[in-house]
Write a protein that holds these residues in place. Structure first.
Motif, PDB file in Angstrom:
ATOM      1  N   ALA A  13     -24.410  35.171 -17.577  1.00  0.00           N
ATOM      2  CA  ALA A  13     -24.526  33.725 -17.473  1.00  0.00           C
ATOM      3  C   ALA A  13     -23.248  33.182 -16.857  1.00  0.00           C
ATOM      4  O   ALA A  13     -22.216  33.858 -16.843  1.00  0.00           O
ATOM      5  CB  ALA A  13     -24.758  33.099 -18.840  1.00  0.00           C
ATOM      6  N   TYR A  14     -23.310  31.966 -16.338  1.00  0.00           N
ATOM      7  CA  TYR A  14     -22.122  31.314 -15.788  1.00  0.00           C
ATOM      8  C   TYR A  14     -21.339  30.706 -16.934  1.00  0.00           C
ATOM      9  O   TYR A  14     -21.841  29.897 -17.688  1.00  0.00           O
ATOM     10  CB  TYR A  14     -22.528  30.231 -14.777  1.00  0.00           C
ATOM     11  N   TRP A  54     -19.639  29.166  -6.301  1.00  0.00           N
ATOM     12  CA  TRP A  54     -20.838  28.725  -7.022  1.00  0.00           C
ATOM     13  C   TRP A  54     -21.127  27.258  -6.765  1.00  0.00           C
ATOM     14  O   TRP A  54     -20.220  26.448  -6.615  1.00  0.00           O
ATOM     15  CB  TRP A  54     -20.650  28.922  -8.530  1.00  0.00           C
ATOM     16  N   SER A  98     -28.106  25.278 -14.278  1.00  0.00           N
ATOM     17  CA  SER A  98     -27.839  26.597 -13.721  1.00  0.00           C
ATOM     18  C   SER A  98     -26.761  26.506 -12.646  1.00  0.00           C
ATOM     19  O   SER A  98     -26.437  25.433 -12.155  1.00  0.00           O
ATOM     20  CB  SER A  98     -29.118  27.202 -13.136  1.00  0.00           C
ATOM     21  N   GLU A 155     -25.691  28.426  -8.891  1.00  0.00           N
ATOM     22  CA  GLU A 155     -26.240  29.243  -7.826  1.00  0.00           C
ATOM     23  C   GLU A 155     -25.118  29.770  -6.955  1.00  0.00           C
ATOM     24  O   GLU A 155     -24.204  29.027  -6.586  1.00  0.00           O
ATOM     25  CB  GLU A 155     -27.215  28.427  -6.984  1.00  0.00           C
ATOM     26  N   ALA A 170     -29.130  32.854  -9.014  1.00  0.00           N
ATOM     27  CA  ALA A 170     -28.993  31.767  -9.981  1.00  0.00           C
ATOM     28  C   ALA A 170     -28.719  32.331 -11.368  1.00  0.00           C
ATOM     29  O   ALA A 170     -29.334  33.316 -11.779  1.00  0.00           O
ATOM     30  CB  ALA A 170     -30.249  30.916 -10.010  1.00  0.00           C
ATOM     31  N   LEU A 171     -27.770  31.704 -12.063  1.00  0.00           N
ATOM     32  CA  LEU A 171     -27.436  32.089 -13.430  1.00  0.00           C
ATOM     33  C   LEU A 171     -27.517  30.860 -14.325  1.00  0.00           C
ATOM     34  O   LEU A 171     -27.169  29.761 -13.906  1.00  0.00           O
ATOM     35  CB  LEU A 171     -26.010  32.660 -13.503  1.00  0.00           C
ATOM     36  N   PRO A 172     -27.949  31.022 -15.574  1.00  0.00           N
ATOM     37  CA  PRO A 172     -27.955  29.878 -16.496  1.00  0.00           C
ATOM     38  C   PRO A 172     -26.538  29.540 -16.934  1.00  0.00           C
ATOM     39  O   PRO A 172     -25.651  30.396 -16.982  1.00  0.00           O
ATOM     40  CB  PRO A 172     -28.784  30.394 -17.685  1.00  0.00           C
ATOM     41  N   THR A 189     -25.001  24.433 -21.526  1.00  0.00           N
ATOM     42  CA  THR A 189     -26.059  23.443 -21.363  1.00  0.00           C
ATOM     43  C   THR A 189     -26.587  22.986 -22.714  1.00  0.00           C
ATOM     44  O   THR A 189     -26.599  23.730 -23.682  1.00  0.00           O
ATOM     45  CB  THR A 189     -27.233  24.010 -20.541  1.00  0.00           C
TER      46      THR A 189
END
Length: 85
Positions: free
Chosen positions: A25-26, A42, A48, A50, A57-59, A63
């Motif tokens: 994940a980011y 990024w 997400s 990108e 793409a990473l979540p 969030t």
């Protein structure tokens, strides 16, 4: 007869965060290398991130699952909302 989907008793479940290992994940405030191309440019969105080169793409880890557009009232009438304001 009902079969268990979790397997044998006493076994660690894969959804346990302590047992599942590293989650791709980011992460904010860290150097994030793309798992697809290895670069670190990024485009960050609300949910997400990108990669700027290959588009992977990473979540995002930070969030929120609640927000103005993410909740749905169930079983309440519109009159209930008018009296609440």
């Amino acid at each position: 007869m009902m079969a268990s989907i979790f397997g044998k008793r006493g076994k660690a479940y894969p959804h346990d965060p302590a047992q599942r290992g590293y989650h791709v994940a980011y992460r904010e405030n860290q150097v994030n290398h793309c798992p697809g191309c290895g670069r670190s440019h990024w485009y960050i969105g609300r949910l997400s991130a990108e990669c700027g080169f290959c588009g992977t793409a990473l979540p995002l880890t930070e969030t929120q699952t609640l927000g103005a557009g993410l909740f749905r009232p169930r079983g309440r009438r519109l009159e209930d909302f008018a009296t609440a304001a």
